[in-house]
Write a protein that holds these residues in place. Structure first.
Motif, mmCIF file in Angstrom:
data_model
loop_
_atom_site.group_PDB
_atom_site.id
_atom_site.type_symbol
_atom_site.label_atom_id
_atom_site.label_comp_id
_atom_site.label_asym_id
_atom_site.label_seq_id
_atom_site.Cartn_x
_atom_site.Cartn_y
_atom_site.Cartn_z
ATOM 1 N N LEU A 1 0.825 -1.210 0.000
ATOM 2 C CA LEU A 1 0.000 0.000 0.000
ATOM 3 C C LEU A 1 0.861 1.264 0.000
ATOM 4 O O LEU A 1 0.590 2.203 -0.756
ATOM 5 C CB LEU A 1 -0.919 0.001 1.225
ATOM 6 N N ASN B 1 -1.330 11.092 0.324
ATOM 7 C CA ASN B 1 -2.034 12.074 -0.503
ATOM 8 C C ASN B 1 -1.765 13.509 -0.054
ATOM 9 O O ASN B 1 -1.723 14.424 -0.876
ATOM 10 C CB ASN B 1 -3.537 11.790 -0.477
ATOM 11 N N THR C 1 0.670 3.842 -3.170
ATOM 12 C CA THR C 1 0.110 5.180 -2.969
ATOM 13 C C THR C 1 1.126 6.285 -3.245
ATOM 14 O O THR C 1 0.743 7.423 -3.520
ATOM 15 C CB THR C 1 -0.431 5.350 -1.538
ATOM 16 N N THR C 2 2.401 5.974 -3.185
ATOM 17 C CA THR C 2 3.440 6.972 -3.487
ATOM 18 C C THR C 2 4.016 6.791 -4.895
ATOM 19 O O THR C 2 4.888 7.560 -5.304
ATOM 20 C CB THR C 2 4.588 6.895 -2.458
ATOM 21 N N ILE D 1 -2.755 6.048 3.517
ATOM 22 C CA ILE D 1 -3.396 6.668 2.358
ATOM 23 C C ILE D 1 -3.505 8.180 2.524
ATOM 24 O O ILE D 1 -3.150 8.955 1.622
ATOM 25 C CB ILE D 1 -4.799 6.056 2.140
#
Length: 480
Positions: free
Chosen positions: A185, A397, A189-190, A393
């Motif tokens: 994850l 973001n 996400t990055t 997450i």
């Protein structure tokens, strides 16, 4: 209280901090007046009241819309609710593995072959290897971790020390495993390739783990408690109560194999429970007659799965070790996780979480400041959302644009998030990880926290290396 001037009508950072201050202050007061064990008992009420305070502030003073609040709670629930059936199955695995003779066999052979002075180091190392292979810190703690708790307690170690070594090893392996959901994850996400992400983690993770091994070695060789317990007497009571057999070791081997093969975690835990039940029927039929009040073995097995179960081993220490709570014992943990979910959802939905984190981004121009703020935000997110997945997450973001603005590589963001979110969630009493491991290992979160050396050394290493500048490059290949 004036309305916020923030874009989108977000509450001001000061107003947003009120529920957090209330939460921390209440927990500190509870800790000082009633001790660490009271945290799990009263945290539900404190979390729900903090959520109510956040809701009231937002509704009265800021234009909080119902649909945004629903979205926040939905996001929180989406991440946390899937853990509930896992927790119920973990409770069943723990109970059946104990009364099926699996954990007692692991304890017996551990006492036979492990040197007491090196026990903490071996515990940390074995949990690391198993967690790397399985990619699951929760499963590692719920299986081999429980066995190590029994072995170490009999050897005379403080339970908090053992839990710290188990958790350090389990979370090291979870962090470094390509099979780990949190690692995947953080990388996704990055926007970093998985193995590039893991390779970059070595820079902070290896020094943190090295320090942990050194601390555990010093504790092991300097402790006066080691050997204080009569192991021979305890093993006699153990063998008199349970059927010890190497065949029972097949259960943890099969469980690890299933996880390595990426079998669904619910299916894996269900199979592990079945293996435990087979162990009870095949190896421990005498326990069924002891536990069954109506001579019905099915009712005895159902009681082991669902309720608190204890037997008299004629030794007080062993009586404590073999006590299991089943599903009933896990319910307080589930209530606490649901309370944390509610608090996290309200903080997200009202915009209070965004308000606080955005205020932290102002004026950041250096790499060291960016990493330090990211690490701090990761810890903060873990405290507010109550869930490491949601924290990963949200933090990713929030900081993507900042790292891009500073020309910093995304892998630095991914590592900073892993060093703060993934490994510190277990140190927070009301986070789902902290709640779960405290319940599984039977040690209060704040009691084992000082001994989770790897877990708190990771964020320290992340910040320290950012100031040194080692292996930190920019997209433009220029130094700051």
């Amino acid at each position: 209280m004036a309305k916020s001037n923030h874009k989108g009508g977000l509450p001001s950072p000061i107003a947003s901090a009120i529920p957090i201050i209330y939460l921390i202050t209440s927990l500190v007061i509870m800790l000082c007046t009633k001790g660490t064990d009271a945290i799990s008992e009263y945290s539900q009420l404190i979390l729900l009241s903090a959520a109510f305070i956040a809701f009231c502030i937002s509704r009265i003073f800021y234009p909080c819309r119902w649909n945004m609040l629903k979205i926040g709670i939905y996001k929180s629930a989406k991440q946390i609710l899937p853990a509930v059936p896992i927790l119920l199955l973990i409770a069943m695995v723990s109970a059946t593995w104990m009364y099926g003779g699996i954990v007692p066999s692991l304890i017996y052979y551990g006492l036979e072959f492990i040197n007491p002075n090196t026990f903490l180091v071996i515990t940390c190392l074995v949990c690391s290897v198993i967690s790397v292979l399985t990619g699951s810190s929760w499963t590692t703690c719920a299986t081999i971790g429980i066995a190590f708790m029994g072995i170490g307690t009999i050897m005379g170690y403080n339970e908090a020390w053992i839990a710290g070594a188990v958790i350090s090893g389990a979370y090291f392996g979870d962090k470094m495993s390509p099979l780990s959901d949190t690692t995947v994850l953080a990388a996704s996400t990055t926007g970093v390739k998985l193995f590039d992400h893991i390779k970059y983690l070595f820079i902070t993770t290896v020094p943190a783990m090295t320090i942990a091994f050194i601390v555990y070695a010093i504790l092991g060789y300097s402790s006066d408690a080691v050997g204080a317990t009569d192991n021979k007497e305890l093993t006699i009571h153990l063998t008199n109560t349970f059927a010890i057999s190497p065949w029972l070791l097949l259960a943890p081997i099969i469980t690890c194999s299933l996880i390595v093969m990426r079998v669904n975690v619910l299916i894996t835990l269900a199979i592990s429970t079945i293996l435990g039940i087979i162990g009870i029927i095949a190896f421990e039929p005498q326990l069924l007659s002891i536990l069954s009040q109506d001579s019905n073995p099915f009712n005895a097995i159902l009681g082991i799965l669902l309720t608190n179960t204890s037997i008299d081993t004629h030794n007080d220490l062993l009586n404590e070790l073999v006590f299991t709570g089943g599903v009933e014992g896990m319910m307080n943990t589930i209530y606490l996780i649901l309370s944390a979910m509610t608090f996290g959802g309200v903080m997200l939905g009202t915009g209070m979480l965004s308000s606080i984190t955005r205020s932290c981004l102002k004026g950041i121009k250096k790499t060291s400041a960016a990493v330090t703020t990211t690490v701090g935000s990761g810890l903060f997110m873990n405290s507010c959302t109550g869930d490491q997945y949601l924290s990963i997450i949200v933090t990713a973001n929030l900081y993507k644009k900042l790292y891009k603005k500073l020309n910093l590589e995304p892998k630095l963001l991914g590592r900073s998030i892993e060093d703060s979110v993934s490994v510190t969630s277990v140190l927070i009493p009301w986070n789902s990880c902290g709640i779960t491991q405290s319940t599984i290992l039977g040690v209060a979160t704040l009691s084992y926290l000082p001994f989770c050396v790897f877990n708190y050394m990771c964020p320290i290493m992340s910040i320290a290396i950012s100031f040194i500048g080692y292996k930190i490059s920019t997209n433009t290949r220029t130094n700051e």
